[in-house]
Design a protein around this motif. Structure first.
Motif, PDB file in Angstrom:
ATOM      1  N   GLU A   1       0.810  -1.214   0.000  1.00  0.00           N
ATOM      2  CA  GLU A   1       0.000   0.000   0.000  1.00  0.00           C
ATOM      3  C   GLU A   1       0.848   1.270   0.000  1.00  0.00           C
ATOM      4  O   GLU A   1       0.369   2.353   0.325  1.00  0.00           O
ATOM      5  CB  GLU A   1      -0.952  -0.008   1.195  1.00  0.00           C
ATOM      6  N   THR A   2       2.093   1.159  -0.414  1.00  0.00           N
ATOM      7  CA  THR A   2       2.976   2.322  -0.470  1.00  0.00           C
ATOM      8  C   THR A   2       2.525   3.283  -1.573  1.00  0.00           C
ATOM      9  O   THR A   2       2.342   2.867  -2.716  1.00  0.00           O
ATOM     10  CB  THR A   2       4.421   1.890  -0.759  1.00  0.00           C
ATOM     11  N   PRO A   3       2.329   4.563  -1.256  1.00  0.00           N
ATOM     12  CA  PRO A   3       1.949   5.526  -2.297  1.00  0.00           C
ATOM     13  C   PRO A   3       3.058   5.671  -3.340  1.00  0.00           C
ATOM     14  O   PRO A   3       4.245   5.556  -3.030  1.00  0.00           O
ATOM     15  CB  PRO A   3       1.757   6.837  -1.528  1.00  0.00           C
ATOM     16  N   LEU A   4       2.658   5.938  -4.569  1.00  0.00           N
ATOM     17  CA  LEU A   4       3.616   6.221  -5.624  1.00  0.00           C
ATOM     18  C   LEU A   4       4.116   7.655  -5.484  1.00  0.00           C
ATOM     19  O   LEU A   4       3.436   8.492  -4.884  1.00  0.00           O
ATOM     20  CB  LEU A   4       2.968   6.019  -6.991  1.00  0.00           C
ATOM     21  N   PRO A   5       5.284   7.974  -6.031  1.00  0.00           N
ATOM     22  CA  PRO A   5       5.798   9.347  -5.939  1.00  0.00           C
ATOM     23  C   PRO A   5       4.800  10.351  -6.526  1.00  0.00           C
ATOM     24  O   PRO A   5       4.293  10.164  -7.630  1.00  0.00           O
ATOM     25  CB  PRO A   5       7.088   9.298  -6.771  1.00  0.00           C
ATOM     26  N   ASN A   6       4.493  11.394  -5.763  1.00  0.00           N
ATOM     27  CA  ASN A   6       3.600  12.481  -6.199  1.00  0.00           C
ATOM     28  C   ASN A   6       2.196  11.996  -6.563  1.00  0.00           C
ATOM     29  O   ASN A   6       1.491  12.662  -7.326  1.00  0.00           O
ATOM     30  CB  ASN A   6       4.211  13.227  -7.394  1.00  0.00           C
ATOM     31  N   GLU A   7       1.793  10.863  -6.009  1.00  0.00           N
ATOM     32  CA  GLU A   7       0.460  10.329  -6.320  1.00  0.00           C
ATOM     33  C   GLU A   7      -0.617  11.096  -5.555  1.00  0.00           C
ATOM     34  O   GLU A   7      -0.557  11.234  -4.330  1.00  0.00           O
ATOM     35  CB  GLU A   7       0.397   8.849  -5.967  1.00  0.00           C
ATOM     36  N   ALA A   8      -1.619  11.610  -6.282  1.00  0.00           N
ATOM     37  CA  ALA A   8      -2.723  12.330  -5.649  1.00  0.00           C
ATOM     38  C   ALA A   8      -3.547  11.369  -4.800  1.00  0.00           C
ATOM     39  O   ALA A   8      -3.631  10.169  -5.089  1.00  0.00           O
ATOM     40  CB  ALA A   8      -3.602  12.975  -6.713  1.00  0.00           C
ATOM     41  N   ALA A   9      -4.175  11.900  -3.761  1.00  0.00           N
ATOM     42  CA  ALA A   9      -4.913  11.058  -2.818  1.00  0.00           C
ATOM     43  C   ALA A   9      -6.029  10.271  -3.497  1.00  0.00           C
ATOM     44  O   ALA A   9      -6.208   9.075  -3.236  1.00  0.00           O
ATOM     45  CB  ALA A   9      -5.485  11.924  -1.696  1.00  0.00           C
ATOM     46  N   ALA A  10      -6.795  10.917  -4.370  1.00  0.00           N
ATOM     47  CA  ALA A  10      -7.896  10.227  -5.044  1.00  0.00           C
ATOM     48  C   ALA A  10      -7.378   9.102  -5.933  1.00  0.00           C
ATOM     49  O   ALA A  10      -7.956   8.005  -5.970  1.00  0.00           O
ATOM     50  CB  ALA A  10      -8.727  11.213  -5.864  1.00  0.00           C
ATOM     51  N   ALA A  11      -6.287   9.366  -6.630  1.00  0.00           N
ATOM     52  CA  ALA A  11      -5.690   8.333  -7.478  1.00  0.00           C
ATOM     53  C   ALA A  11      -5.152   7.191  -6.633  1.00  0.00           C
ATOM     54  O   ALA A  11      -5.243   6.012  -7.019  1.00  0.00           O
ATOM     55  CB  ALA A  11      -4.575   8.938  -8.328  1.00  0.00           C
ATOM     56  N   TYR A  12      -4.617   7.528  -5.467  1.00  0.00           N
ATOM     57  CA  TYR A  12      -4.049   6.523  -4.563  1.00  0.00           C
ATOM     58  C   TYR A  12      -5.113   5.548  -4.064  1.00  0.00           C
ATOM     59  O   TYR A  12      -4.953   4.323  -4.167  1.00  0.00           O
ATOM     60  CB  TYR A  12      -3.382   7.234  -3.399  1.00  0.00           C
ATOM     61  N   VAL A  13      -6.240   6.072  -3.540  1.00  0.00           N
ATOM     62  CA  VAL A  13      -7.263   5.176  -2.998  1.00  0.00           C
ATOM     63  C   VAL A  13      -7.941   4.362  -4.101  1.00  0.00           C
ATOM     64  O   VAL A  13      -8.302   3.196  -3.895  1.00  0.00           O
ATOM     65  CB  VAL A  13      -8.315   5.924  -2.153  1.00  0.00           C
ATOM     66  N   GLN A  14      -8.085   4.956  -5.285  1.00  0.00           N
ATOM     67  CA  GLN A  14      -8.683   4.192  -6.382  1.00  0.00           C
ATOM     68  C   GLN A  14      -7.742   3.076  -6.847  1.00  0.00           C
ATOM     69  O   GLN A  14      -8.178   1.951  -7.081  1.00  0.00           O
ATOM     70  CB  GLN A  14      -9.020   5.106  -7.554  1.00  0.00           C
ATOM     71  N   ARG A  15      -6.455   3.388  -6.935  1.00  0.00           N
ATOM     72  CA  ARG A  15      -5.487   2.362  -7.344  1.00  0.00           C
ATOM     73  C   ARG A  15      -5.454   1.204  -6.352  1.00  0.00           C
ATOM     74  O   ARG A  15      -5.456   0.031  -6.749  1.00  0.00           O
ATOM     75  CB  ARG A  15      -4.091   2.982  -7.469  1.00  0.00           C
ATOM     76  N   LEU A  16      -5.430   1.525  -5.068  1.00  0.00           N
ATOM     77  CA  LEU A  16      -5.388   0.466  -4.068  1.00  0.00           C
ATOM     78  C   LEU A  16      -6.646  -0.396  -4.110  1.00  0.00           C
ATOM     79  O   LEU A  16      -6.577  -1.620  -3.973  1.00  0.00           O
ATOM     80  CB  LEU A  16      -5.209   1.045  -2.670  1.00  0.00           C
ATOM     81  N   ALA A  17      -7.798   0.236  -4.289  1.00  0.00           N
ATOM     82  CA  ALA A  17      -9.040  -0.538  -4.369  1.00  0.00           C
ATOM     83  C   ALA A  17      -9.002  -1.503  -5.553  1.00  0.00           C
ATOM     84  O   ALA A  17      -9.368  -2.677  -5.429  1.00  0.00           O
ATOM     85  CB  ALA A  17     -10.236   0.407  -4.487  1.00  0.00           C
ATOM     86  N   ILE A  18      -8.527  -1.023  -6.693  1.00  0.00           N
ATOM     87  CA  ILE A  18      -8.428  -1.878  -7.880  1.00  0.00           C
ATOM     88  C   ILE A  18      -7.452  -3.019  -7.640  1.00  0.00           C
ATOM     89  O   ILE A  18      -7.740  -4.179  -7.943  1.00  0.00           O
ATOM     90  CB  ILE A  18      -7.991  -1.045  -9.101  1.00  0.00           C
ATOM     91  N   GLU A  19      -6.295  -2.713  -7.086  1.00  0.00           N
ATOM     92  CA  GLU A  19      -5.279  -3.750  -6.857  1.00  0.00           C
ATOM     93  C   GLU A  19      -5.760  -4.794  -5.857  1.00  0.00           C
ATOM     94  O   GLU A  19      -5.506  -5.990  -6.019  1.00  0.00           O
ATOM     95  CB  GLU A  19      -3.977  -3.107  -6.390  1.00  0.00           C
ATOM     96  N   LYS A  20      -6.461  -4.367  -4.832  1.00  0.00           N
ATOM     97  CA  LYS A  20      -7.004  -5.311  -3.851  1.00  0.00           C
ATOM     98  C   LYS A  20      -8.028  -6.239  -4.508  1.00  0.00           C
ATOM     99  O   LYS A  20      -7.995  -7.465  -4.310  1.00  0.00           O
ATOM    100  CB  LYS A  20      -7.656  -4.552  -2.690  1.00  0.00           C
TER     101      LYS A  20
END
Length: 200
Positions: free
Chosen positions: A31-50
């Motif tokens: 669940e490590t954030p990507l460099p300069n990743e926006a919060a909305a993009a972060y939670v959406q990416r994690l949900a998809i990956e999960k």
């Protein structure tokens, strides 16, 4: 079969209240954030990956499952506040939130044999000013220690929250209306989705 790829008891409660039948199978991802990743993009990416991680475990089944996943974060001044690492960290977060309005963002994703769909729900939450003593008493009670942003709107912290703008369930952990829509979309026949896209 609907699988909830989350260990959150709050998400289980919300799904049950909505009348959905499911089983629980938490996802294990980085669940490590990507460099300069926006919060909305972060939670959406994690949900998809999960959701995709759990789906892959069952993809060879005769009847592949429908997998639902979510990830929630609290955002203040473009800064993501996750779960506190200690009591002192919880005090720090609550002191930042005191007297301010912040955003609660939940990325939600659903995966079926047909497709993956995802979205982000955002709710604005306003806190009254809290005294240092109130914050320390709240933290000492233990409720904030496993919550994003160090508070639970459905718990003791409700006394300091006079207003929200958006989905209450989203702040608890799962925007049910958005979830129901995504589940319908992920199961829709391909031709139906194409036609909808053309109309849009």
């Amino acid at each position: 079969m609907l699988i909830l790829a989350s260990a959150s008891p709050r998400r289980r409660e919300l799904l049950t209240q909505a009348g959905l039948d499911y089983i629980v199978e938490p996802a294990d991802i980085d669940e490590t954030p990507l460099p300069n990743e926006a919060a909305a993009a972060y939670v959406q990416r994690l949900a998809i990956e999960k959701a995709q991680a759990v789906y892959k475990l069952h993809a060879s089944n005769l009847e592949p499952p429908l997998v639902l996943a979510a990830d929630t974060c609290v955002v203040l001044d473009d800064r993501v506040l996750g779960k506190p690492t200690s009591g002192a960290d919880a005090v720090r977060m609550l002191t930042m939130l005191s007297g301010r309005t912040h955003a609660v963002m939940t990325g939600v994703a659903a995966v079926s044999a047909l497709r993956t769909v995802a979205d982000v729900e955002i709710t604005q939450v306003t806190f009254n000013l809290m005294t240092e003593a109130e914050i320390r008493e709240y933290v000492d009670g233990g409720e904030p220690l496993d919550k994003a942003g160090a508070y639970a709107i459905q718990g003791y912290a409700a006394r300091w929250i006079p207003r929200i703008e958006g989905d209450y369930g989203n702040v608890v952990g799962l925007p049910i209306a958005r979830v129901v829509r995504l589940l319908a979309e992920v199961l829709a026949p391909v031709e139906t989705k194409v036609a909808t896209d053309l109309i849009a």
